[in-house]
Design an enzyme around this catalytic site. Structure first.
Site, PDB file in Angstrom:
ATOM      1  N   GLY A  17       0.804  -1.226   0.000  1.00 50.54           N
ATOM      2  CA  GLY A  17       0.000   0.000   0.000  1.00 50.54           C
ATOM      3  C   GLY A  17       0.836   1.274   0.000  1.00 50.54           C
ATOM      4  O   GLY A  17       1.868   1.376  -0.669  1.00 50.54           O
ATOM      5  N   ILE A  18       0.367   2.247   0.769  1.00 51.44           N
ATOM      6  CA  ILE A  18       1.002   3.573   0.779  1.00 51.44           C
ATOM      7  C   ILE A  18       2.438   3.483   1.311  1.00 51.44           C
ATOM      8  O   ILE A  18       3.344   4.134   0.791  1.00 51.44           O
ATOM      9  CB  ILE A  18       0.150   4.549   1.635  1.00 51.44           C
ATOM     10  CG1 ILE A  18      -1.195   4.817   0.933  1.00 51.44           C
ATOM     11  CG2 ILE A  18       0.897   5.850   1.890  1.00 51.44           C
ATOM     12  CD1 ILE A  18      -2.222   5.571   1.789  1.00 51.44           C
ATOM     13  N   ASP A  58       6.338  -4.196  15.116  1.00 56.84           N
ATOM     14  CA  ASP A  58       4.937  -3.922  15.440  1.00 56.84           C
ATOM     15  C   ASP A  58       4.919  -2.541  16.068  1.00 56.84           C
ATOM     16  O   ASP A  58       5.473  -2.339  17.161  1.00 56.84           O
ATOM     17  CB  ASP A  58       4.419  -4.981  16.427  1.00 56.84           C
ATOM     18  CG  ASP A  58       3.023  -4.669  16.950  1.00 56.84           C
ATOM     19  OD1 ASP A  58       2.466  -3.603  16.598  1.00 56.84           O
ATOM     20  OD2 ASP A  58       2.493  -5.495  17.715  1.00 56.84           O
ATOM     21  N   ASN A  81       3.594   5.389   9.082  1.00 58.24           N
ATOM     22  CA  ASN A  81       2.543   5.102   8.108  1.00 58.24           C
ATOM     23  C   ASN A  81       1.605   3.972   8.541  1.00 58.24           C
ATOM     24  O   ASN A  81       0.420   3.986   8.196  1.00 58.24           O
ATOM     25  CB  ASN A  81       3.203   4.735   6.767  1.00 58.24           C
ATOM     26  CG  ASN A  81       2.248   4.029   5.831  1.00 58.24           C
ATOM     27  OD1 ASN A  81       1.385   4.634   5.206  1.00 58.24           O
ATOM     28  ND2 ASN A  81       2.367   2.704   5.749  1.00 58.24           N
ATOM     29  N   TYR A 152     -11.240   4.771  14.379  1.00 59.86           N
ATOM     30  CA  TYR A 152     -10.295   5.173  13.340  1.00 59.86           C
ATOM     31  C   TYR A 152     -10.221   6.702  13.276  1.00 59.86           C
ATOM     32  O   TYR A 152      -9.138   7.293  13.272  1.00 59.86           O
ATOM     33  CB  TYR A 152     -10.742   4.590  11.998  1.00 59.86           C
ATOM     34  CG  TYR A 152      -9.796   4.875  10.852  1.00 59.86           C
ATOM     35  CD1 TYR A 152      -8.600   4.169  10.719  1.00 59.86           C
ATOM     36  CD2 TYR A 152     -10.091   5.849   9.901  1.00 59.86           C
ATOM     37  CE1 TYR A 152      -7.727   4.429   9.674  1.00 59.86           C
ATOM     38  CE2 TYR A 152      -9.226   6.117   8.854  1.00 59.86           C
ATOM     39  CZ  TYR A 152      -8.051   5.404   8.742  1.00 59.86           C
ATOM     40  OH  TYR A 152      -7.186   5.667   7.699  1.00 59.86           O
ATOM     41  N   LYS A 156      -7.002   9.062  14.199  1.00 61.29           N
ATOM     42  CA  LYS A 156      -6.343   9.892  13.184  1.00 61.29           C
ATOM     43  C   LYS A 156      -6.379  11.367  13.559  1.00 61.29           C
ATOM     44  O   LYS A 156      -5.483  12.126  13.204  1.00 61.29           O
ATOM     45  CB  LYS A 156      -6.998   9.651  11.815  1.00 61.29           C
ATOM     46  CG  LYS A 156      -6.741   8.241  11.263  1.00 61.29           C
ATOM     47  CD  LYS A 156      -5.254   7.995  11.030  1.00 61.29           C
ATOM     48  CE  LYS A 156      -4.987   6.666  10.358  1.00 61.29           C
ATOM     49  NZ  LYS A 156      -3.555   6.443  10.092  1.00 61.29           N
ATOM     50  N   ILE A 187      -7.607   6.157  -1.039  1.00 62.36           N
ATOM     51  CA  ILE A 187      -6.452   5.769  -1.869  1.00 62.36           C
ATOM     52  C   ILE A 187      -6.567   4.264  -2.111  1.00 62.36           C
ATOM     53  O   ILE A 187      -6.720   3.491  -1.148  1.00 62.36           O
ATOM     54  CB  ILE A 187      -5.116   6.080  -1.148  1.00 62.36           C
ATOM     55  CG1 ILE A 187      -5.086   7.529  -0.600  1.00 62.36           C
ATOM     56  CG2 ILE A 187      -3.938   5.784  -2.059  1.00 62.36           C
ATOM     57  CD1 ILE A 187      -5.164   8.635  -1.617  1.00 62.36           C
ATOM     58  N   THR A 189      -5.651   0.902  -2.155  1.00 63.35           N
ATOM     59  CA  THR A 189      -4.605   0.036  -1.601  1.00 63.35           C
ATOM     60  C   THR A 189      -5.286  -1.258  -1.151  1.00 63.35           C
ATOM     61  O   THR A 189      -6.528  -1.342  -1.164  1.00 63.35           O
ATOM     62  CB  THR A 189      -3.958   0.678  -0.351  1.00 63.35           C
ATOM     63  OG1 THR A 189      -4.959   0.733   0.685  1.00 63.35           O
ATOM     64  CG2 THR A 189      -3.438   2.074  -0.617  1.00 63.35           C
ATOM     65  N   PRO A 190      -4.525  -2.238  -0.681  1.00 61.77           N
ATOM     66  CA  PRO A 190      -5.156  -3.464  -0.170  1.00 61.77           C
ATOM     67  C   PRO A 190      -6.177  -3.185   0.935  1.00 61.77           C
ATOM     68  O   PRO A 190      -7.134  -3.938   1.108  1.00 61.77           O
ATOM     69  CB  PRO A 190      -3.967  -4.271   0.357  1.00 61.77           C
ATOM     70  CG  PRO A 190      -2.828  -3.840  -0.510  1.00 61.77           C
ATOM     71  CD  PRO A 190      -3.051  -2.371  -0.756  1.00 61.77           C
TER      72      PRO A 190
HETATM   73  P1  NAD Z   1      -2.733  -1.232   4.022  1.00 65.65           P
HETATM   74  O1  NAD Z   1      -3.651  -2.006   4.895  1.00 65.65           O
HETATM   75  O2  NAD Z   1      -2.743  -1.513   2.573  1.00 65.65           O
HETATM   76  O3  NAD Z   1      -1.245  -1.335   4.577  1.00 65.65           O
HETATM   77  C1  NAD Z   1      -0.981  -1.142   5.944  1.00 65.65           C
HETATM   78  C2  NAD Z   1       0.330  -1.795   6.308  1.00 65.65           C
HETATM   79  O4  NAD Z   1       0.515  -1.592   7.713  1.00 65.65           O
HETATM   80  C3  NAD Z   1       0.329  -3.316   6.073  1.00 65.65           C
HETATM   81  O5  NAD Z   1       1.515  -3.694   5.439  1.00 65.65           O
HETATM   82  C4  NAD Z   1       0.226  -3.888   7.481  1.00 65.65           C
HETATM   83  O6  NAD Z   1       0.853  -5.156   7.622  1.00 65.65           O
HETATM   84  C5  NAD Z   1       0.930  -2.818   8.292  1.00 65.65           C
HETATM   85  N1  NAD Z   1       0.546  -2.854   9.709  1.00 65.65           N
HETATM   86  C6  NAD Z   1      -0.674  -3.064  10.252  1.00 65.65           C
HETATM   87  N2  NAD Z   1      -0.590  -3.081  11.585  1.00 65.65           N
HETATM   88  C7  NAD Z   1       0.705  -2.882  11.898  1.00 65.65           C
HETATM   89  C8  NAD Z   1       1.430  -2.800  13.117  1.00 65.65           C
HETATM   90  N3  NAD Z   1       0.824  -2.965  14.312  1.00 65.65           N
HETATM   91  N4  NAD Z   1       2.762  -2.559  13.055  1.00 65.65           N
HETATM   92  C9  NAD Z   1       3.383  -2.412  11.869  1.00 65.65           C
HETATM   93  N5  NAD Z   1       2.770  -2.515  10.686  1.00 65.65           N
HETATM   94  C10 NAD Z   1       1.436  -2.738  10.705  1.00 65.65           C
HETATM   95  O7  NAD Z   1      -3.103   0.300   4.299  1.00 65.65           O
HETATM   96  P2  NAD Z   1      -2.811   1.623   3.435  1.00 65.65           P
HETATM   97  O8  NAD Z   1      -4.048   1.965   2.724  1.00 65.65           O
HETATM   98  O9  NAD Z   1      -1.523   1.517   2.706  1.00 65.65           O
HETATM   99  O10 NAD Z   1      -2.693   2.667   4.641  1.00 65.65           O
HETATM  100  C11 NAD Z   1      -1.452   3.163   5.114  1.00 65.65           C
HETATM  101  C12 NAD Z   1      -1.737   4.320   6.052  1.00 65.65           C
HETATM  102  O11 NAD Z   1      -2.499   5.316   5.359  1.00 65.65           O
HETATM  103  C13 NAD Z   1      -2.578   3.921   7.270  1.00 65.65           C
HETATM  104  O12 NAD Z   1      -2.160   4.651   8.406  1.00 65.65           O
HETATM  105  C14 NAD Z   1      -3.977   4.364   6.868  1.00 65.65           C
HETATM  106  O13 NAD Z   1      -4.800   4.619   7.975  1.00 65.65           O
HETATM  107  C15 NAD Z   1      -3.661   5.621   6.101  1.00 65.65           C
HETATM  108  N6  NAD Z   1      -4.735   6.032   5.201  1.00 65.65           N
HETATM  109  C16 NAD Z   1      -5.110   5.232   4.155  1.00 65.65           C
HETATM  110  C17 NAD Z   1      -6.139   5.639   3.326  1.00 65.65           C
HETATM  111  C18 NAD Z   1      -6.602   4.812   2.147  1.00 65.65           C
HETATM  112  O14 NAD Z   1      -7.630   5.168   1.547  1.00 65.65           O
HETATM  113  N7  NAD Z   1      -5.918   3.757   1.760  1.00 65.65           N
HETATM  114  C19 NAD Z   1      -6.790   6.850   3.571  1.00 65.65           C
HETATM  115  C20 NAD Z   1      -6.383   7.632   4.658  1.00 65.65           C
HETATM  116  C21 NAD Z   1      -5.345   7.216   5.453  1.00 65.65           C
END
Ligand code: NAD
Length: 258
Positions: A17-18, A58, A81, A152, A156, A187, A189-190
């Site tokens: 993801g991001i 973690d 992130n 959530y 945030k 965004i 992502t998975p």
């Molecule tokens: P994602 O679920 O695709 O990836 C998240 C990653 O974080 C995964 O690789 C997961 O294994 C890891 N993770 C989860 N818990 C963890 C922990 N305790 N310690 C370490 N790693 C951990 O999510 P994403 O969409 O890539 O989101 C990344 C960030 O962006 C997050 O903080 C999410 O809240 C934020 N965000 C995402 C979106 C969106 O639409 N995708 C929107 C706003 C904010």
């Protein structure tokens, strides 16, 4: 010269993801990056693909951060992130009336404790040089209420505010350690793939999710990564305590339709 040449960076949640997009963009800009994630298998796979070291972390574990600090005592950029929605294991009630305390705490542990610990590590690892950039990934849900994702949204919002506290604290100490937050909208992502599901009906569900977004599409992880590159670079030397929203215009206000 690439914009992040010589910078040592840590990215949490970098397995996919991001986070993976940020790690990739940083390397493209000449940085050396340590990819970290709770998912060791996928994290190693991603880190191998991007030719960077992987460290299991973690973000909710104080002990894991202490181990990271022993292995990487000095860094220039930390991207907090890693985050969860709380819906990873399936739909559960997360509205303010029905949310279970354990579910609330589980989201807070990763999203808010994780960022607190990540900022604390970053300050310690940047203090010696007196400079650095901390980038916290918040959300548009940290700027407005979100009725069915109460934990959530609150987590945030906490990230948004803690970012400003860290920025002020570091400035008070006379350090050039900057701390800023990024607020993405939807965004692809998975994290979202799980909510959208497979065909049939996927296209309709996608359209429904972006219906209120002025740009009428999901954002891409690389578009968030581009903002992170700016905040990590010395071009953003006068930015601290700031928040950058990247949401396709969603929070700009109501679109006026003729
Ligand atoms: P994602 O679920 O695709 O990836 C998240 C990653 O974080 C995964 O690789 C997961 O294994 C890891 N993770 C989860 N818990 C963890 C922990 N305790 N310690 C370490 N790693 C951990 O999510 P994403 O969409 O890539 O989101 C990344 C960030 O962006 C997050 O903080 C999410 O809240 C934020 N965000 C995402 C979106 C969106 O639409 N995708 C929107 C706003 C904010």
């Amino acid at each position: 010269m690439p914009g992040l040449s010589g910078k040592r960076c840590v990215v949490t949640g970098a397995a996919r993801g991001i986070g993976a997009a940020i790690a990739q963009a940083f390397v493209n800009e000449g940085a050396s990056v340590i990819a970290t994630d709770i998912d060791a298998a996928l994290g190693r796979e991603t880190a191998d693909r991007l030719a960077m070291p992987f460290h299991h972390l973690d973000v909710a574990s104080e002990g894991d951060w202490a181990a990271l600090a022993l292995r990487f005592p000095e860094v220039d950029v930390v991207v907090n992130n890693a985050g969860i929605t709380g819906f990873e294991a399936g739909a559960v009630a997360h509205d303010p009336e029905h949310a279970a305390l354990d579910d609330w705490r589980a989201v807070m542990a990763v999203n808010l404790d994780g960022v607190f610990l990540g900022c604390r590590y970053a300050i310690g690892a940047m203090k010696r040089s007196g400079a650095g950039s901390i980038i916290n990934i918040s959300s548009r849900s940290g700027q407005v209420g979100t009725p069915r994702a109460a934990a959530y949204a609150a987590s945030k919002a906490g990230v948004r505010n803690h970012t400003k506290t860290v920025a002020l604290y570091c400035a008070e100490q006379g350090w050039r350690i900057r701390c800023n937050s990024i607020h993405p909208g939807a965004i692809l992502t998975p994290m979202w793939e799980a909510l959208l599901g497979d065909e049939p009906g996927r296209a309709e569900r996608m359209a429904a999710f972006v219906a209120d977004t002025p740009l009428q599409r999901f954002g891409k992880p690389c578009e968030v990564a581009a903002i992170a590159v700016l905040l990590a670079s010395d071009d953003a030397a006068y930015m601290t305590g700031s928040e950058i929203t990247i949401d396709g215009g969603l929070l700009a206000g109501s679109a006026v339709r003729p």
